[in-house]
Enzyme design. Sequence first.
Site, PDB file in Angstrom:
ATOM      1  CD  GLU A  49      -1.151  -2.440   1.792  1.00  0.00           C
ATOM      2  OE1 GLU A  49      -0.684  -2.415   2.137  1.00  0.00           O
ATOM      3  OE2 GLU A  49      -2.729  -2.782   1.753  1.00  0.00           O
ATOM      4  CG  PHE A 111      -8.781  -9.861  12.964  1.00  0.00           C
ATOM      5  CD1 PHE A 111      -7.439 -10.324  13.510  1.00  0.00           C
ATOM      6  CD2 PHE A 111      -9.233 -10.226  11.995  1.00  0.00           C
ATOM      7  CE1 PHE A 111      -6.947 -10.983  12.518  1.00  0.00           C
ATOM      8  CE2 PHE A 111      -8.924 -10.458  10.717  1.00  0.00           C
ATOM      9  CZ  PHE A 111      -7.020 -11.011  10.964  1.00  0.00           C
ATOM     10  CD  GLN A 112      -6.917  -7.028   9.842  1.00  0.00           C
ATOM     11  OE1 GLN A 112      -8.330  -7.138   8.886  1.00  0.00           O
ATOM     12  NE2 GLN A 112      -6.123  -8.081   8.653  1.00  0.00           N
ATOM     13  CB  VAL A 381      15.345   9.603  -1.150  1.00  0.00           C
ATOM     14  CG1 VAL A 381      16.649   9.972   0.253  1.00  0.00           C
ATOM     15  CG2 VAL A 381      14.177  10.226  -0.963  1.00  0.00           C
ATOM     16  CG  PHE A 466      22.589  10.520   0.623  1.00  0.00           C
ATOM     17  CD1 PHE A 466      23.195  11.003  -0.674  1.00  0.00           C
ATOM     18  CD2 PHE A 466      22.449  10.788   1.378  1.00  0.00           C
ATOM     19  CE1 PHE A 466      22.855  12.233  -0.590  1.00  0.00           C
ATOM     20  CE2 PHE A 466      21.706  12.403   1.156  1.00  0.00           C
ATOM     21  CZ  PHE A 466      22.450  13.155   0.498  1.00  0.00           C
TER      22      PHE A 466
HETATM   23  C1  LIG Z   1      18.392  12.928  -0.592  1.00  0.00           C
HETATM   24  C2  LIG Z   1      18.228  14.118  -0.237  1.00  0.00           C
HETATM   25  C3  LIG Z   1      19.220  16.291  -0.570  1.00  0.00           C
HETATM   26  C4  LIG Z   1      18.771  17.280  -1.093  1.00  0.00           C
HETATM   27  N1  LIG Z   1      19.177  18.031  -1.248  1.00  0.00           N
HETATM   28  C5  LIG Z   1      18.936  19.698  -1.848  1.00  0.00           C
HETATM   29  C6  LIG Z   1      19.695  20.385  -2.255  1.00  0.00           C
HETATM   30  O1  LIG Z   1      21.378  19.825  -1.862  1.00  0.00           O
HETATM   31  N2  LIG Z   1      19.034  21.704  -2.923  1.00  0.00           N
HETATM   32  C7  LIG Z   1      17.552  22.210  -2.382  1.00  0.00           C
HETATM   33  O2  LIG Z   1      17.549  22.750  -3.187  1.00  0.00           O
HETATM   34  N3  LIG Z   1      17.086  20.978  -2.545  1.00  0.00           N
HETATM   35  C8  LIG Z   1      18.014  19.603  -2.040  1.00  0.00           C
HETATM   36  N4  LIG Z   1      17.225  18.678  -1.883  1.00  0.00           N
HETATM   37  C9  LIG Z   1      15.316  19.114  -1.536  1.00  0.00           C
HETATM   38  C10 LIG Z   1      14.903  19.890  -0.121  1.00  0.00           C
HETATM   39  O3  LIG Z   1      14.018  18.882   1.182  1.00  0.00           O
HETATM   40  C11 LIG Z   1      13.024  20.171  -0.466  1.00  0.00           C
HETATM   41  O4  LIG Z   1      12.536  19.649  -1.040  1.00  0.00           O
HETATM   42  C12 LIG Z   1      13.871  21.363  -2.110  1.00  0.00           C
HETATM   43  O5  LIG Z   1      15.222  22.726  -2.057  1.00  0.00           O
HETATM   44  C13 LIG Z   1      12.296  22.143  -2.304  1.00  0.00           C
HETATM   45  O6  LIG Z   1      12.293  22.623  -3.104  1.00  0.00           O
HETATM   46  P1  LIG Z   1      11.056  23.901  -3.578  1.00  0.00           P
HETATM   47  O7  LIG Z   1      11.443  25.035  -2.581  1.00  0.00           O
HETATM   48  O8  LIG Z   1      11.399  24.057  -4.797  1.00  0.00           O
HETATM   49  O9  LIG Z   1       9.359  23.113  -3.549  1.00  0.00           O
HETATM   50  P2  LIG Z   1       8.559  23.458  -2.360  1.00  0.00           P
HETATM   51  O10 LIG Z   1       9.605  22.698  -0.629  1.00  0.00           O
HETATM   52  O11 LIG Z   1       7.221  22.376  -2.767  1.00  0.00           O
HETATM   53  O12 LIG Z   1       8.244  24.939  -1.874  1.00  0.00           O
HETATM   54  C14 LIG Z   1       7.907  25.279  -2.481  1.00  0.00           C
HETATM   55  C15 LIG Z   1       6.766  26.187  -2.280  1.00  0.00           C
HETATM   56  O13 LIG Z   1       6.501  27.439  -3.376  1.00  0.00           O
HETATM   57  C16 LIG Z   1       4.940  27.310  -2.609  1.00  0.00           C
HETATM   58  N5  LIG Z   1       3.662  27.323  -3.914  1.00  0.00           N
HETATM   59  C17 LIG Z   1       2.935  26.801  -4.831  1.00  0.00           C
HETATM   60  N6  LIG Z   1       2.885  26.858  -5.390  1.00  0.00           N
HETATM   61  C18 LIG Z   1       3.399  28.036  -5.520  1.00  0.00           C
HETATM   62  C19 LIG Z   1       2.766  29.480  -6.141  1.00  0.00           C
HETATM   63  N7  LIG Z   1       1.721  29.424  -7.731  1.00  0.00           N
HETATM   64  N8  LIG Z   1       2.925  30.956  -5.899  1.00  0.00           N
HETATM   65  C20 LIG Z   1       3.876  31.235  -5.019  1.00  0.00           C
HETATM   66  N9  LIG Z   1       3.814  30.117  -3.916  1.00  0.00           N
HETATM   67  C21 LIG Z   1       3.860  29.008  -4.144  1.00  0.00           C
HETATM   68  C22 LIG Z   1       4.728  26.460  -1.592  1.00  0.00           C
HETATM   69  O14 LIG Z   1       3.302  27.367  -0.922  1.00  0.00           O
HETATM   70  C23 LIG Z   1       6.160  26.553  -1.069  1.00  0.00           C
HETATM   71  O15 LIG Z   1       6.154  26.974  -0.031  1.00  0.00           O
HETATM   72  C24 LIG Z   1      17.404  17.310  -1.381  1.00  0.00           C
HETATM   73  C25 LIG Z   1      16.731  15.862  -0.778  1.00  0.00           C
HETATM   74  C26 LIG Z   1      16.696  14.734  -1.022  1.00  0.00           C
HETATM   75  C27 LIG Z   1      15.859  13.772  -0.574  1.00  0.00           C
HETATM   76  C1  LIG Z   2      12.804   4.731   4.392  1.00  0.00           C
HETATM   77  C2  LIG Z   2      14.142   5.129   5.183  1.00  0.00           C
HETATM   78  N1  LIG Z   2      14.697   4.886   5.580  1.00  0.00           N
HETATM   79  C3  LIG Z   2      16.601   4.716   5.311  1.00  0.00           C
HETATM   80  C4  LIG Z   2      16.717   6.454   4.484  1.00  0.00           C
HETATM   81  C5  LIG Z   2      17.945   7.166   4.995  1.00  0.00           C
HETATM   82  N2  LIG Z   2      18.831   6.935   3.909  1.00  0.00           N
HETATM   83  C6  LIG Z   2      18.528   7.661   3.038  1.00  0.00           C
HETATM   84  S1  LIG Z   2      19.337   7.430   2.162  1.00  0.00           S
HETATM   85  C7  LIG Z   2      20.098   6.257   1.900  1.00  0.00           C
HETATM   86  C8  LIG Z   2      20.579   4.979   0.987  1.00  0.00           C
HETATM   87  C9  LIG Z   2      19.925   5.014   0.113  1.00  0.00           C
HETATM   88  O1  LIG Z   2      20.644   3.904  -0.935  1.00  0.00           O
HETATM   89  P1  LIG Z   2      20.159   3.838  -1.790  1.00  0.00           P
HETATM   90  O2  LIG Z   2      18.617   3.692  -2.656  1.00  0.00           O
HETATM   91  O3  LIG Z   2      21.512   2.216  -2.327  1.00  0.00           O
HETATM   92  O4  LIG Z   2      21.020   5.188  -3.143  1.00  0.00           O
HETATM   93  P2  LIG Z   2      22.800   5.036  -2.998  1.00  0.00           P
HETATM   94  O5  LIG Z   2      22.105   6.569  -2.139  1.00  0.00           O
HETATM   95  O6  LIG Z   2      23.354   3.986  -2.333  1.00  0.00           O
HETATM   96  O7  LIG Z   2      22.898   5.509  -4.424  1.00  0.00           O
HETATM   97  C10 LIG Z   2      19.322   6.049   3.625  1.00  0.00           C
HETATM   98  C11 LIG Z   2      19.312   4.564   4.661  1.00  0.00           C
HETATM   99  C12 LIG Z   2      15.374   7.133   4.263  1.00  0.00           C
HETATM  100  N3  LIG Z   2      15.483   8.713   3.956  1.00  0.00           N
HETATM  101  N4  LIG Z   2      14.185   7.076   4.558  1.00  0.00           N
END
Ligand SMILES: Cc1cc2nc3c(=O)[nH]c(=O)nc-3n(C[C@H](O)[C@H](O)[C@H](O)COP(=O)(O)OP(=O)(O)OC[C@H]3O[C@@H](n4cnc5c(N)ncnc54)[C@H](O)[C@@H]3O)c2cc1C
Ligand SMILES: Cc1ncc(C[n+]2csc(CCOP(=O)(O)OP(=O)(O)O)c2C)c(N)n1
Length: 578
Positions: A49, A111-112, A381, A466
């Site tokens: 799910e 149950f559940q 991620v 990562f």
């Molecule tokens: C492993 C990992 C590493 C990451 N590293 C980075 C990184 O190095 N750099 C980075 O930038 N991000 C990184 N991120 C992503 C980060 O966590 C955020 O999700 C991202 O930066 C948010 O992007 P955003 O501000 O464009 O979007 P959002 O967080 O979605 O923000 C959008 C904003 O715009 C507003 N909005 C929506 N529509 C409108 C509209 N029409 N007009 C006005 N406002 C509006 C919303 O209310 C919201 O506040 C990473 C994510 C992961 C999983």
């Molecule tokens: C559900 C969940 N568990 C653990 C983490 C912590 N975490 C972030 S990135 C990562 C490693 C991801 O490994 P993989 O998919 O093999 O990608 P890689 O970074 O090795 O390229 C982990 C464990 C997370 N973000 N989400």
Amino acid sequence: MATVAEILLETLISSDVSRVYGLPGDSLNGFTNAISEHKKIQWIHVRHEEAAAFAAGADAHLTNRLAVVAGSCGPGNLHFINGLFDCHRSRVPVLAIASQIASTELGTTYFQETNPEQIFKDCSHYCGVIAEADQMPRILAIAMRTAIAKRGVSVIVLPGNIANKDCPFPAAALGFLSNDSILVPPHQDLAAAAAILKNAERVTILAGAGCEGAHAELLEIAGHLQAPIVHAFRGKEFVEYDNPFDVGMTGLIGFASGYRAMMNCDALLALGTDFPYPQFYPEHARKVQVDIRGEQIGRRTVVDVGLIGTVKETLKALLPLVGSTTDSAHLEDSVAHYKETRKELDELAVGKPGSSPLHPEYVARVLDEIAAEDAIFTADVGSPCIWAARYLHFNGKRRLLGSFSHGSMANALPQALGAQAAFPGRQVVTLSGDGGLAMLMGELLTAVQNKLPVKIVVFNNSALAFVEVEMMAAGIVPFGTDLKNPDFSKVAEACGLLGARVTTPEELKPALEKALAYDGPALVDVLVQRRELSMPPTISANQALGFGLYLSKAVLNGRGDEIIDLAKANLANRLFGR
Ligand SMILES: Cc1cc2nc3c(=O)[nH]c(=O)nc-3n(C[C@H](O)[C@H](O)[C@H](O)COP(=O)(O)OP(=O)(O)OC[C@H]3O[C@@H](n4cnc5c(N)ncnc54)[C@H](O)[C@@H]3O)c2cc1C
Ligand SMILES: Cc1ncc(C[n+]2csc(CCOP(=O)(O)OP(=O)(O)O)c2C)c(N)n1
């Protein structure tokens, strides 16, 4: 008379819902039975799910319409939780139908039995329990309208016995199917913002996902202000393309140039972004932030003027007030630095014939080159986010999905399934981690069973790479990050997909081309470098210290081989080269 389940279904159909993602179970029988009889709604049968929720989130993100998941009582809908958190935090409209044990048994630890109304509280705007058949149409409509208007998750909790009761009310129209309202800030706020921007010498724009549909206005104001544009990750697909002001992304996995343009400005204009990392905002600059949700303003950094408005309309109103500067020094300097940074990144994306394992940068680059011009990419991620951020190019037609705000692993495959269900004719490609893929690997079967021809590219580095980097940066010896992987191409073949395994650069392009051209789901398992370090564009003293600590600990532990590994992956260049 129609049953509650049938009226529920008719309401969904009349609201343009054409797919429901889920997995059946006793208490959901009334609803799934109604689906099987109506045939107007496609049932996308998933194996977990959580995947249904990720898929629905992708569907909603791409179509800008309500997407629906349905699960059985107790554990069935409990499995939604992580995916629903992702949908809610990504602000996409999703309705979850959480069926419940018979209402006659509630409160007896039957149950559940669970309390979905409590469980889903933190990942929804609304959670309504249907206690009586008569109540269903109104609760359902409130849930749907709330998900659409506020953009996020709504849940209805429906006991199985009530779903089968007669419903005295017909399906009613919602009155709206999406929230495209526009909002313009008042003149005095615009004037205050304009004063800051006009008086600044070096304006930088940070542009996020809220810039969707505002490309022209964004470029126009950047021209007036001679401002480089940095993007936040979720803004990449809307901001970076055809953009002479672009200087890349900032943040831990961003570009050095994006970081620099932010830190060098004396005024920051943040547009539709919730970029979450405070340490990457300039401390001494004055700041103007535009967001449709006022409560988002000033959340990550102190802001001088907040404009509550939609980016497009706010920029249109702001443009005549900001004047035009001819001083382009900051812009030119930032763009020149970006070009240099880009060149350095591109130099890493190479594949020397015969060398194994491959550079992941090269895999991403080749994929970018050969993918369709309207391809939809999903990135897991983990380090796949880095490769997507740095090597995928967008053009206004391609799309990018990830678990960017919630940050959950295993998002790429289920999001691809939802994207493909919503757009059967488009190429949908994942950048999957080996850890991420294995976490929801059963969804390979979903792709086959539902005839969803997604293309899965596995960055197979035999590690949770990562977090390994995170551990090293924190001065910890990596622990618990090894992955003993199968040959994923063989797993894929056993599941009914086309499978291919790539061990050297020269095998890559033909394998990807074959997978992309294949009329069905395909998986390409690519062996990539484990320690392909992707260090932040700026290394804090603590992080560098941590890294040194790791090296000495590694030596102490007799793990000299790891240091050699790091050297191979060109650590020094990455750490100090930019
Ligand atoms: C492993 C990992 C590493 C990451 N590293 C980075 C990184 O190095 N750099 C980075 O930038 N991000 C990184 N991120 C992503 C980060 O966590 C955020 O999700 C991202 O930066 C948010 O992007 P955003 O501000 O464009 O979007 P959002 O967080 O979605 O923000 C959008 C904003 O715009 C507003 N909005 C929506 N529509 C409108 C509209 N029409 N007009 C006005 N406002 C509006 C919303 O209310 C919201 O506040 C990473 C994510 C992961 C999983
Ligand atoms: C559900 C969940 N568990 C653990 C983490 C912590 N975490 C972030 S990135 C990562 C490693 C991801 O490994 P993989 O998919 O093999 O990608 P890689 O970074 O090795 O390229 C982990 C464990 C997370 N973000 N989400």
